[in-house]
Motif scaffolding. Structure first.
Motif, PDB file in Angstrom:
ATOM      1  N   TRP A  42       0.813  -1.212   0.000  1.00 25.08           N
ATOM      2  CA  TRP A  42       0.000   0.000   0.000  1.00 25.08           C
ATOM      3  C   TRP A  42       0.852   1.269   0.000  1.00 25.08           C
ATOM      4  CZ3 TRP A  42       0.796   3.513   3.873  1.00 25.08           C
ATOM      5  CH2 TRP A  42       1.493   3.049   4.998  1.00 25.08           C
ATOM      6  N   LEU A  43       2.098   1.139   0.478  1.00 24.24           N
ATOM      7  CA  LEU A  43       2.967   2.299   0.611  1.00 24.24           C
ATOM      8  C   LEU A  43       3.654   2.665  -0.712  1.00 24.24           C
ATOM      9  CD1 LEU A  43       4.115   4.359   2.619  1.00 24.24           C
ATOM     10  CD2 LEU A  43       5.866   2.666   3.259  1.00 24.24           C
ATOM     11  N   VAL A  44       3.703   1.720  -1.662  1.00 25.34           N
ATOM     12  CA  VAL A  44       4.448   1.946  -2.900  1.00 25.34           C
ATOM     13  C   VAL A  44       3.947   3.178  -3.663  1.00 25.34           C
ATOM     14  CG1 VAL A  44       5.029   0.983  -5.159  1.00 25.34           C
ATOM     15  CG2 VAL A  44       5.164  -0.454  -3.109  1.00 25.34           C
ATOM     16  N   PRO A  45       2.622   3.308  -3.915  1.00 24.08           N
ATOM     17  CA  PRO A  45       2.180   4.526  -4.625  1.00 24.08           C
ATOM     18  C   PRO A  45       2.432   5.799  -3.839  1.00 24.08           C
ATOM     19  CG  PRO A  45       0.295   3.219  -3.897  1.00 24.08           C
ATOM     20  CD  PRO A  45       1.502   2.370  -3.696  1.00 24.08           C
ATOM     21  N   VAL A  46       2.391   5.701  -2.510  1.00 22.08           N
ATOM     22  CA  VAL A  46       2.673   6.874  -1.677  1.00 22.08           C
ATOM     23  C   VAL A  46       4.124   7.303  -1.853  1.00 22.08           C
ATOM     24  CG1 VAL A  46       2.753   7.749   0.688  1.00 22.08           C
ATOM     25  CG2 VAL A  46       0.909   6.207  -0.011  1.00 22.08           C
ATOM     26  N   VAL A  47       5.043   6.318  -1.857  1.00 20.14           N
ATOM     27  CA  VAL A  47       6.459   6.619  -2.049  1.00 20.14           C
ATOM     28  C   VAL A  47       6.694   7.215  -3.432  1.00 20.14           C
ATOM     29  CG1 VAL A  47       8.761   5.609  -2.242  1.00 20.14           C
ATOM     30  CG2 VAL A  47       7.240   4.878  -0.405  1.00 20.14           C
ATOM     31  N   ARG A  48       6.069   6.632  -4.430  1.00 19.96           N
ATOM     32  CA  ARG A  48       6.234   7.160  -5.784  1.00 19.96           C
ATOM     33  C   ARG A  48       5.752   8.611  -5.865  1.00 19.96           C
ATOM     34  NH1 ARG A  48       7.878   3.597  -9.430  1.00 19.96           N
ATOM     35  NH2 ARG A  48       7.604   1.370  -9.057  1.00 19.96           N
ATOM     36  N   ALA A  49       4.620   8.889  -5.249  1.00 15.45           N
ATOM     37  CA  ALA A  49       4.098  10.258  -5.260  1.00 15.45           C
ATOM     38  C   ALA A  49       5.024  11.199  -4.488  1.00 15.45           C
ATOM     39  CB  ALA A  49       2.692  10.283  -4.656  1.00 15.45           C
ATOM     40  N   GLY A  50       5.518  10.742  -3.328  1.00 19.34           N
ATOM     41  CA  GLY A  50       6.429  11.572  -2.540  1.00 19.34           C
ATOM     42  C   GLY A  50       7.719  11.871  -3.285  1.00 19.34           C
ATOM     43  N   ALA A  51       8.272  10.857  -3.967  1.00 23.22           N
ATOM     44  CA  ALA A  51       9.490  11.071  -4.739  1.00 23.22           C
ATOM     45  C   ALA A  51       9.246  12.060  -5.876  1.00 23.22           C
ATOM     46  CB  ALA A  51       9.988   9.742  -5.300  1.00 23.22           C
ATOM     47  N   ALA A  52       8.098  11.930  -6.526  1.00 20.15           N
ATOM     48  CA  ALA A  52       7.779  12.842  -7.621  1.00 20.15           C
ATOM     49  C   ALA A  52       7.635  14.278  -7.124  1.00 20.15           C
ATOM     50  CB  ALA A  52       6.499  12.393  -8.321  1.00 20.15           C
ATOM     51  N   VAL A  53       6.954  14.457  -5.977  1.00 21.10           N
ATOM     52  CA  VAL A  53       6.791  15.797  -5.405  1.00 21.10           C
ATOM     53  C   VAL A  53       8.152  16.393  -5.057  1.00 21.10           C
ATOM     54  CG1 VAL A  53       5.968  17.054  -3.369  1.00 21.10           C
ATOM     55  CG2 VAL A  53       4.459  15.442  -4.532  1.00 21.10           C
ATOM     56  N   ALA A  54       9.005  15.584  -4.404  1.00 20.99           N
ATOM     57  CA  ALA A  54      10.325  16.064  -4.008  1.00 20.99           C
ATOM     58  C   ALA A  54      11.155  16.439  -5.229  1.00 20.99           C
ATOM     59  CB  ALA A  54      11.044  15.000  -3.185  1.00 20.99           C
ATOM     60  N   ALA A  55      11.159  15.567  -6.240  1.00 18.90           N
ATOM     61  CA  ALA A  55      11.979  15.807  -7.419  1.00 18.90           C
ATOM     62  C   ALA A  55      11.468  17.005  -8.217  1.00 18.90           C
ATOM     63  CB  ALA A  55      12.016  14.564  -8.298  1.00 18.90           C
ATOM     64  N   LEU A  56      10.155  17.133  -8.334  1.00 22.61           N
ATOM     65  CA  LEU A  56       9.604  18.278  -9.061  1.00 22.61           C
ATOM     66  C   LEU A  56       9.917  19.589  -8.340  1.00 22.61           C
ATOM     67  CD1 LEU A  56       6.150  16.822 -10.172  1.00 22.61           C
ATOM     68  CD2 LEU A  56       8.005  17.551 -11.689  1.00 22.61           C
ATOM     69  N   GLY A  57       9.805  19.577  -7.013  1.00 18.92           N
ATOM     70  CA  GLY A  57      10.157  20.780  -6.252  1.00 18.92           C
ATOM     71  C   GLY A  57      11.613  21.151  -6.425  1.00 18.92           C
ATOM     72  N   SER A  58      12.499  20.142  -6.360  1.00 21.35           N
ATOM     73  CA  SER A  58      13.922  20.401  -6.550  1.00 21.35           C
ATOM     74  C   SER A  58      14.211  20.876  -7.965  1.00 21.35           C
ATOM     75  CB  SER A  58      14.729  19.129  -6.259  1.00 21.35           C
ATOM     76  OG  SER A  58      14.599  18.747  -4.908  1.00 21.35           O
ATOM     77  N   LEU A  59      13.566  20.249  -8.938  1.00 18.75           N
ATOM     78  CA  LEU A  59      13.792  20.617 -10.334  1.00 18.75           C
ATOM     79  C   LEU A  59      13.352  22.057 -10.604  1.00 18.75           C
ATOM     80  CD1 LEU A  59      14.587  19.864 -13.213  1.00 18.75           C
ATOM     81  CD2 LEU A  59      12.322  18.841 -13.507  1.00 18.75           C
ATOM     82  N   LEU A  60      12.214  22.447 -10.040  1.00 15.75           N
ATOM     83  CA  LEU A  60      11.734  23.817 -10.212  1.00 15.75           C
ATOM     84  C   LEU A  60      12.750  24.814  -9.665  1.00 15.75           C
ATOM     85  CD1 LEU A  60       9.411  25.744 -11.017  1.00 15.75           C
ATOM     86  CD2 LEU A  60       8.481  25.424  -8.721  1.00 15.75           C
TER      87      LEU A  60
END
Length: 424
Positions: A272-290
């Protein structure tokens, strides 16, 4: 390193109101982000279970670099970072070389963050997703929309929650095996040093603290206090995550993973945690990329204004008030890198450029007099030595490419100076 300092005595003086806690939070927002999602697997590939030693070495070098930068920032409380410090303490060439290393290193960081988004969101089409993310965020920056301090705090809270969930799930899983944390017999010092150089990528955001001189109260005291606090918290978080992931995946499983935190959650039985981790990684990476695209384009603007880069890149859009040519150039280069590079290569090249940048910062700090807030001599010595050792311990392709790009930048500087001398 982006925008010129506000003039003293104007309304911008009201911005000098950040204390130690504010500086620490901003530092955490810069460091605890996508790097931990991206750098663990390449580092494990280099060092195996020596990953933890590599993490400690990266943290020591990061502490020395940040301390040197903090003392310099207190002395020169203006935007520009090591581009300014190198110019003021060592001469124009070294300031230019630091700025060039920052631009090329952080451009590769942008590609690494974009590839991290792709690896977690859609592993089978990581490059396509990465390019789409770069195009979208370049458009956002072009329109003048910048990441606010509130958004930084939201991203930090999301990432910390996701990392805590992974640590708890892995630590309580029957699959966890403490024996996997032992140092592997096949781990050599070269692999550990290479891992430290790659993991340095995950700490590199601490420079944000050292450039707060225009915004904090009493920068000579606030910045040196905030740096070790933020670095200490970041190191503690990273150690916990590395221990948890190693315990469930093992060194080889971690090395083979393209999305290690998602795989760790799956191996721990927390599907159940896998999609949460994927979403968290995407949020972190997008914030850093911006933030990275924003920072690199502003550094490009500053160097173009000084004519270290083509002056046309100094143009500011009359409507949006952004360096639109610099942003389009940076976005285009990053998109090409995201479409063609692999994650490990992007991280290695980025680390090489950023380590070169901090080598100049440590050399600059060495020249400070005691009355100028000079750090203990051992700090810039360890920092400079550590930067050079870790830079040349990186994968050979990263070293060759990084050296070639720095040499090209130095040659361009020499040609420009020679041409200027020949003018009547």
């Amino acid at each position: 390193m982006a925008e010129p300092a506000a003039a003293a005595g104007g309304p911008d003086e009201l911005r000098r109101r950040l204390g130690v806690t504010d500086a620490v939070v901003i530092g955490l927002g810069s460091m605890i982000g996508a790097g931990i999602f991206a750098a663990l697997a390449p580092a494990a590939r280099a060092a195996g279970s020596g990953l933890l030693i590599g993490l400690a070495l990266a943290a020591v070098v990061a502490f020395c670099n940040a301390t040197s930068s903090a003392r310099l920032a207190a002395r020169y409380p203006a935007s520009g970072g090591t581009y300014v410090y190198g110019r003021e303490r060592l001469g124009p060439f070294w300031g230019y070389l630091a700025g060039w290393a920052f631009v090329v290193g952080k451009t590769a960081s942008c590609a690494a963050m974009a590839l991290t988004v792709g690896s977690y969101v859609w592993p089978g089409q990581a490059h396509a997703v990465a390019v789409a993310a770069v195009v979208a965020l370049t458009a956002v920056n072009y329109a003048g929309v910048q990441k606010s301090a509130l958004l930084t705090r939201v991203v930090v809270a999301v990432v910390l929650a996701v990392l805590a969930a992974v640590v708890v799930a892995a630590s309580t899983s029957p699959a966890a095996d403490a024996a996997r944390l032992a140092i592997g017999s096949g781990t050599g010092p070269g692999g550990v040093l290479q891992a430290a150089g790659l993991l340095f990528f995950a700490f590199a955001g601490y420079a944000r603290i050292a450039t707060l001189g225009e915004e904090v109260r009493d920068p000579a005291r606030t910045i040196p206090r905030a740096v070790p606090i933020a670095l200490g918290i970041t190191l503690a978080v990273y150690v916990l995550v590395a221990l948890a992931v190693l315990a469930v995946l093992g060194p080889q499983g971690l090395a083979d993973s393209s999305a290690p935190l998602s795989d760790a959650a799956r191996a721990a039985g927390a599907e159940w945690l896998v999609p949460v981790v994927r979403a968290g990684a995407a949020v972190a990476a997008l914030g850093s990329l911006l933030a990275l695209i924003l920072g690199v384009s502003r550094t490009t603007l500053a160097m173009a204004r000084d004519r270290h880069l083509p002056h046309a890149l100094a143009a500011v859009h009359p409507r949006f008030g952004v360096p639109h040519r610099a942003e389009l150039l940076v976005g285009g280069v990053v998109a090409v890198l995201a479409a063609t590079a692999d994650l490990r290569g992007a991280i290695g090249f980025s680390s090489f450029g950023v380590l070169a940048y901090y080598a100049v910062a440590n050399a600059s700090a060495w020249t400070l007099a005691p009355g100028e807030g000079r750090p203990p001599r051992i700090v810039p010595v360890l920092g400079l030595t550590g930067c050079l050792v870790l830079a040349f311990a990186l994968p050979a392709s990263s070293v060759v490419q990084g050296t070639a790009v720095l040499a090209a930048g130095a040659a361009a500087y020499g040609i420009r100076k020679a041409a200027a001398r020949r003018r009547p």
